[in-house]
Enzyme design. Structure first.
Site: not given
Length: 307
Positions: A156-157
């Protein structure tokens, strides 16, 4: 013991990413650059808030591309421990003490080049150092709680900024988990529902992934975990379990499959500094969280030209 230089992990393509960052910041004429010109100047990078320093290779490359050089005075991963200066008679008791800044690096080059790279380099360094700082804090927290396994970040970057954020996790002592969809097959609930079942999904993944690609399955119950392990999953993720539910399921799965199947157990789902200790259990091999890179405070830096 030092295992090596983390900058040696970076692919050559990171330099083209930095070129794109600079192009975004100066897409046409550099009007302010015209004002200052190209005379040689020296600037100092100051840390103005505490944290871990992370992102030196990216900072260096920004200024290399703008025709400057960087000399570092603080090592990658160093703690930036700021403190207020001692009290003086000239300061009233009501006034807040000024913060001591830490001199981190010296940048030399044409003044236009320093200013071209300034904001790009500072934004990157602040974000990368923030991720490293939060990663280091959470690693220390779970170690104090007795956890001996792996603390990992998630995918979840920020789009376009993953390499920097994953690098920051490593500097902070966390595991970078999978880098992308090609690094490991992770079958989440949507994959399983779309395929029709865990066993069928794992079989399809194994058929194309071959011996070198691990398959991980996200499960919602101990029964689903058994099905995934039976189908040949290399990693089973207990997703959104309670702390007690994790301990019970992990113990049962490890005991039930001992000597029959080799697999890793991961726990994930809303884990943060204020609740992760509830999930500390050494039957769990990996604790994964997005809290070490999503919405983390930045470390504050400034770049000041000598005058």
């Amino acid at each position: 013991m030092s295992l090596g230089n983390l900058s040696d992990l970076l692919p050559p393509t990171y330099k083209s990413q930095i070129t794109a960052w600079l192009a975004e910041d100066t897409p046409s004429f550099d009007y302010a650059g015209f004002v200052v010109g190209g005379s040689p100047r020296t600037a100092t990078l100051w840390a103005k808030s505490p944290g871990l320093l992370a992102g030196r290779p990216f900072f260096d490359e920004v200024f290399r591309q703008t025709g400057c050089t960087v000399e570092w005075h603080v090592a990658e991963g160093s703690a930036l421990a700021l403190a207020p200066p001692p009290p003086t008679s000239s300061r009233t008791s009501e006034s807040a003490p000024p913060t001591i800044k830490i001199r981190c690096a010296t940048v030399k080059g044409p003044v236009r080049g320093i200013l071209l790279g300034e904001r790009v380099a500072l934004n990157m360094l602040a974000r990368c150092s923030g991720v490293a700082t939060k990663s280091g804090e959470l690693v220390r927290l779970v170690r104090r709680a007795g956890y001996a396994g792996v603390l990992a970040g998630t995918r979840k970057t920020t789009p376009g900024f993953r390499l920097v954020e994953k690098y920051g996790m490593l500097v902070g002592g966390a595991d970078a988990h999978r880098m992308d969809l090609s690094s490991m097959v992770m079958l989440k609930d949507n994959h399983v529902w779309s395929r029709g079942g865990i066993a069928d999904a794992v079989g399809a993944a194994k058929a194309v992934g071959g011996f070198s690609i691990k398959v991980e399955v996200e499960v919602q119950s101990e029964a689903e975990a058994d099905e995934a392990i039976s189908a040949g999953a290399d990693v089973v993720m207990l997703d959104n379990f309670t702390g007690e539910g994790v301990r019970v399921a992990a113990r049962g799965l490890k005991e039930r499959w001992r000597g029959k199947r080799e697999f890793l157990l991961e726990v994930s789902g809303g884990l943060r500094a204020d609740n992760v200790e509830q999930y500390v259990c050494n039957d769990v091999d990996i604790i994964s969280t997005s809290s070490i890179h999503q919405g983390v405070p930045h470390v504050d830096f400034s770049l000041k030209i000598e005058h």
